[in-house]
Design a protein around this motif. Sequence first.
Motif, PDB file in Angstrom:
ATOM      1  N   ASN A 197      -3.942  15.559 -10.405  1.00 54.71           N
ATOM      2  CA  ASN A 197      -2.885  14.273 -10.311  1.00 54.71           C
ATOM      3  C   ASN A 197      -2.332  13.084 -10.080  1.00 54.71           C
ATOM      4  O   ASN A 197      -1.127  12.297  -9.091  1.00 54.71           O
ATOM      5  CB  ASN A 197      -1.166  14.780 -10.468  1.00 54.71           C
ATOM      6  CG  ASN A 197      -0.394  14.674 -10.867  1.00 54.71           C
ATOM      7  OD1 ASN A 197       0.147  13.975 -12.070  1.00 54.71           O
ATOM      8  ND2 ASN A 197       1.279  14.405 -10.031  1.00 54.71           N
ATOM      9  N   PRO A 198      -3.725  11.943 -10.385  1.00 50.44           N
ATOM     10  CA  PRO A 198      -3.666  10.818  -9.871  1.00 50.44           C
ATOM     11  C   PRO A 198      -3.015   9.581 -10.434  1.00 50.44           C
ATOM     12  O   PRO A 198      -2.003   9.929 -12.000  1.00 50.44           O
ATOM     13  CB  PRO A 198      -5.012   9.997  -9.998  1.00 50.44           C
ATOM     14  CG  PRO A 198      -5.153  10.613 -11.200  1.00 50.44           C
ATOM     15  CD  PRO A 198      -4.438  12.703 -11.451  1.00 50.44           C
ATOM     16  N   SER A 199      -1.932   8.010  -9.742  1.00 51.87           N
ATOM     17  CA  SER A 199      -1.074   7.647 -10.414  1.00 51.87           C
ATOM     18  C   SER A 199      -1.253   6.723 -11.317  1.00 51.87           C
ATOM     19  O   SER A 199      -1.307   6.187 -12.307  1.00 51.87           O
ATOM     20  CB  SER A 199      -0.398   6.744  -9.171  1.00 51.87           C
ATOM     21  OG  SER A 199      -1.093   6.097  -8.198  1.00 51.87           O
ATOM     22  N   ASN A 230       3.433   1.481  -1.992  1.00 50.19           N
ATOM     23  CA  ASN A 230       3.800   2.177  -3.567  1.00 50.19           C
ATOM     24  C   ASN A 230       3.161   3.426  -4.144  1.00 50.19           C
ATOM     25  O   ASN A 230       1.776   3.305  -3.788  1.00 50.19           O
ATOM     26  CB  ASN A 230       3.555   0.954  -4.026  1.00 50.19           C
ATOM     27  CG  ASN A 230       4.171  -0.348  -3.929  1.00 50.19           C
ATOM     28  OD1 ASN A 230       5.374  -0.350  -3.075  1.00 50.19           O
ATOM     29  ND2 ASN A 230       4.084  -1.625  -4.002  1.00 50.19           N
ATOM     30  N   ARG A 231       3.605   3.678  -5.163  1.00 54.89           N
ATOM     31  CA  ARG A 231       3.571   4.556  -5.898  1.00 54.89           C
ATOM     32  C   ARG A 231       3.652   4.460  -7.556  1.00 54.89           C
ATOM     33  O   ARG A 231       4.814   4.397  -7.991  1.00 54.89           O
ATOM     34  CB  ARG A 231       3.752   6.246  -5.514  1.00 54.89           C
ATOM     35  CG  ARG A 231       3.298   6.948  -6.312  1.00 54.89           C
ATOM     36  CD  ARG A 231       2.919   9.140  -5.878  1.00 54.89           C
ATOM     37  NE  ARG A 231       2.279   9.288  -6.958  1.00 54.89           N
ATOM     38  CZ  ARG A 231       1.545  10.191  -6.761  1.00 54.89           C
ATOM     39  NH1 ARG A 231       0.769  10.635  -5.643  1.00 54.89           N
ATOM     40  NH2 ARG A 231       0.464  11.045  -7.799  1.00 54.89           N
ATOM     41  N   ALA A 232       2.129   4.755  -7.913  1.00 55.42           N
ATOM     42  CA  ALA A 232       2.594   4.195  -9.672  1.00 55.42           C
ATOM     43  C   ALA A 232       4.146   3.102  -9.982  1.00 55.42           C
ATOM     44  O   ALA A 232       4.530   3.003 -10.267  1.00 55.42           O
ATOM     45  CB  ALA A 232       3.312   5.550 -10.533  1.00 55.42           C
ATOM     46  N   GLY A 286      -8.449   2.898   1.396  1.00 57.80           N
ATOM     47  CA  GLY A 286      -9.299   4.551   1.237  1.00 57.80           C
ATOM     48  C   GLY A 286      -7.934   4.753  -0.126  1.00 57.80           C
ATOM     49  O   GLY A 286      -7.364   5.976   0.403  1.00 57.80           O
ATOM     50  N   ASP A 340      -2.469   1.579  -7.047  1.00 58.42           N
ATOM     51  CA  ASP A 340      -2.709   1.612  -5.370  1.00 58.42           C
ATOM     52  C   ASP A 340      -3.941   3.201  -4.867  1.00 58.42           C
ATOM     53  O   ASP A 340      -4.153   3.956  -4.970  1.00 58.42           O
ATOM     54  CB  ASP A 340      -0.715   2.398  -5.742  1.00 58.42           C
ATOM     55  CG  ASP A 340      -0.606   3.630  -6.411  1.00 58.42           C
ATOM     56  OD1 ASP A 340      -1.430   4.606  -6.636  1.00 58.42           O
ATOM     57  OD2 ASP A 340       0.331   3.926  -6.826  1.00 58.42           O
ATOM     58  N   ARG A 341      -2.771   3.682  -3.264  1.00 51.92           N
ATOM     59  CA  ARG A 341      -3.642   4.944  -2.650  1.00 51.92           C
ATOM     60  C   ARG A 341      -3.377   5.919  -3.789  1.00 51.92           C
ATOM     61  O   ARG A 341      -4.006   6.508  -3.013  1.00 51.92           O
ATOM     62  CB  ARG A 341      -2.478   4.698  -1.234  1.00 51.92           C
ATOM     63  CG  ARG A 341      -3.189   3.183  -0.639  1.00 51.92           C
ATOM     64  CD  ARG A 341      -2.010   4.204   0.845  1.00 51.92           C
ATOM     65  NE  ARG A 341      -2.612   3.521   2.062  1.00 51.92           N
ATOM     66  CZ  ARG A 341      -1.960   3.388   2.926  1.00 51.92           C
ATOM     67  NH1 ARG A 341      -0.981   4.718   3.588  1.00 51.92           N
ATOM     68  NH2 ARG A 341      -1.711   2.720   3.833  1.00 51.92           N
ATOM     69  N   HIS A 342      -2.978   5.988  -4.364  1.00 53.31           N
ATOM     70  CA  HIS A 342      -2.706   7.646  -4.988  1.00 53.31           C
ATOM     71  C   HIS A 342      -3.879   8.025  -6.753  1.00 53.31           C
ATOM     72  O   HIS A 342      -3.870   8.922  -6.969  1.00 53.31           O
ATOM     73  CB  HIS A 342      -1.320   7.922  -5.153  1.00 53.31           C
ATOM     74  CG  HIS A 342      -0.075   7.900  -4.249  1.00 53.31           C
ATOM     75  ND1 HIS A 342      -0.246   9.189  -3.801  1.00 53.31           N
ATOM     76  CD2 HIS A 342      -0.067   6.849  -3.734  1.00 53.31           C
ATOM     77  CE1 HIS A 342       0.469   8.721  -1.966  1.00 53.31           C
ATOM     78  NE2 HIS A 342       0.862   7.818  -2.623  1.00 53.31           N
ATOM     79  N   LYS A 387       0.291  -1.077   0.183  1.00 57.14           N
ATOM     80  CA  LYS A 387       0.185  -0.278   0.367  1.00 57.14           C
ATOM     81  C   LYS A 387       0.826   1.412  -0.007  1.00 57.14           C
ATOM     82  O   LYS A 387       0.404   2.205   0.069  1.00 57.14           O
ATOM     83  CB  LYS A 387      -0.941  -0.006   1.065  1.00 57.14           C
ATOM     84  CG  LYS A 387      -2.151  -1.139   1.094  1.00 57.14           C
ATOM     85  CD  LYS A 387      -3.255  -1.042   2.058  1.00 57.14           C
ATOM     86  CE  LYS A 387      -3.762  -2.373   2.780  1.00 57.14           C
ATOM     87  NZ  LYS A 387      -2.966  -3.301   3.063  1.00 57.14           N
TER      88      LYS A 387
END
Lengths: 341, 341
Positions: free
Chosen positions: B20-22, A305-307, B104, B77-79, A303
């Motif tokens: 700016n979402p992933s 991570n990003r991209a 979330g 992911d979360r973003h 959870k």
Amino acid sequence: MSVTIAPLSESLPQFISQQNPSALAVLVDNHTAKHCYPLVKSLLPKHTLIRIPAGEGHKHLATCETIWGALTRANFDRHGLMLNLGGGVIGDMGGFCAATYKRGIAFAQLPTTLLSQVDASVGGKLGIDFQGLKNHIGVFQLPAAVLIDTAFLGTLPERELRSGFAEVIKHCLIADADEWARLRRYDLEDLDWNRTVAHSVAIKERVVAQDPTEKGLRKILNFGHTLGHAVETHFLDRPKGRLLHGEAIAAGMVMEAYLSFQLGMIEETLLQEIEEYLFAVYGRVTLKNEDTEPILAHTLQDKKNRAGQVRMALIDGPGRCAYDIPVSKTLMRQALDYYRG
Amino acid sequence: MSVTIAPLSESLPQFISQQNPSALAVLVDNHTAKHCYPLVKSLLPKHTLIRIPAGEGHKHLATCETIWGALTRANFDRHGLMLNLGGGVIGDMGGFCAATYKRGIAFAQLPTTLLSQVDASVGGKLGIDFQGLKNHIGVFQLPAAVLIDTAFLGTLPERELRSGFAEVIKHCLIADADEWARLRRYDLEDLDWNRTVAHSVAIKERVVAQDPTEKGLRKILNFGHTLGHAVETHFLDRPKGRLLHGEAIAAGMVMEAYLSFQLGMIEETLLQEIEEYLFAVYGRVTLKNEDTEPILAHTLQDKKNRAGQVRMALIDGPGRCAYDIPVSKTLMRQALDYYRG
């Protein structure tokens, strides 16, 4: 939220009378029904007992339906209160069910394992597994109270106690160098649990208070957990070789301490201290070459991570931790090789 | 949260670039896939389209599993960001899935019906039905944005538009006596929707801002909904005689206005005004004698109750509303008799 470390005979009746709920439920599993509920039952007013099967294998939506169904049949309204009596699974899943029943009723965590006392019960992370992914569905929601009674630790198998102890070690490594030095001088059976649990809870509470929903600082609590969770998930559906959470996290801490060292964040001596101590307490999980790629694949679902890029919490000195550190697949592969020895 | 009433061609690209979402997902049902998605598609960067069957009958856990599964397969992911393009079901369920995926992710409501524009999309109530009970499982969580484009109202069947209009009427009755007087002078087709929607949204936003989790004041938004929901639930599984939400709420408002009058909170003239107007716009739902007890039974599951006692929001004068008013079963039975005429 308030965390109370005291015999439940003192803390529980007081909490319930303060809360004054319209109805009361107690969630237990087969183990806590037998070993813990008898110690609590006489302290409680009229309540609905909800009993579910024990184990991570039941931490899923179908069990939530059982719990929501029981609350519905008992005509629970929004002023009801649920007590989650058990380990991490009971706390995470019971909390999730309470937080979503009629958009949220109050709940209290009564953690009965060391792991849940020092980790899961504090901080408001709730959830269930989904499609084999740990805590994939959930919410952040603080309990009305966390009531910790270390007398329950006496009911635990030694392996369970040792598993929970991994989170105690983690809290020292990321936030308290003195306690890390102190801890290593004691055997597990000689520890004062009231003191040890209070110390761990205080660290976790302090971190969570600054960042409840894990936008930043709270991520340091995930040290050892990126690779540890991946190892745990990898062994999840093998009934024989099953690893306890803390055992997987101990392995993850060795691997991630290696990464800290490789990235120049800690000295080799600290890596050696960590490694020696963790291998002495937990032994070494047997990992085969063919386990590497499936374990690495699991890190992609982490959870933090990003991209699609893996980010880790890594210690950067004794009692210090940094977060959001990008780590390449190649380096993670080396960490697994290093752990295998 | 911010509510924007503007063409999506203006509001949507700006919002997405700010966010700016992933990764991006769009949730639609069979209707909005056909009538609304084509208008939105060209405004969006690369995204995952998640399509579910339309209707309240699919607002349950199994559909959530479809949505969570789609996000998981797309490695969200979360973003990540989810856009809920549709009516109340899409907003409530899509919001719930986003608010619980990895504890979330951000979501935005793009409401396409009048009902969801003036009611469901504002205020952060999310959820799904469970065991036939409306919104029984859910959370409170505000969306990152609510982007309202009244151009979608042109795609609605007249019956849908009329249904949503019940919430507009409710907002006037509980909070704006002048607008209540004004509204009754216009036919539905002559209303300026940008003005009407903005007025309704402003009332709801003001109330929700003061009490996001419905501990007190927010309950006034439930005027007409205790008996209205019970009537709606009663007709839920009858494919032929199905009532739209607003049609049930219109019936509920007549019944509850009668209760306000019986409890001495409003004058008989106001009751007559309400009754005449609502019967003129919505007609009278056919209720038989044998419908009374099942409808009353449904009121026991209302989320505003405490310890099995029904509590209602009732108007206490034009443009004013009180809440937490206990109402006996006998009085509710009279209200149903009165409505039947």
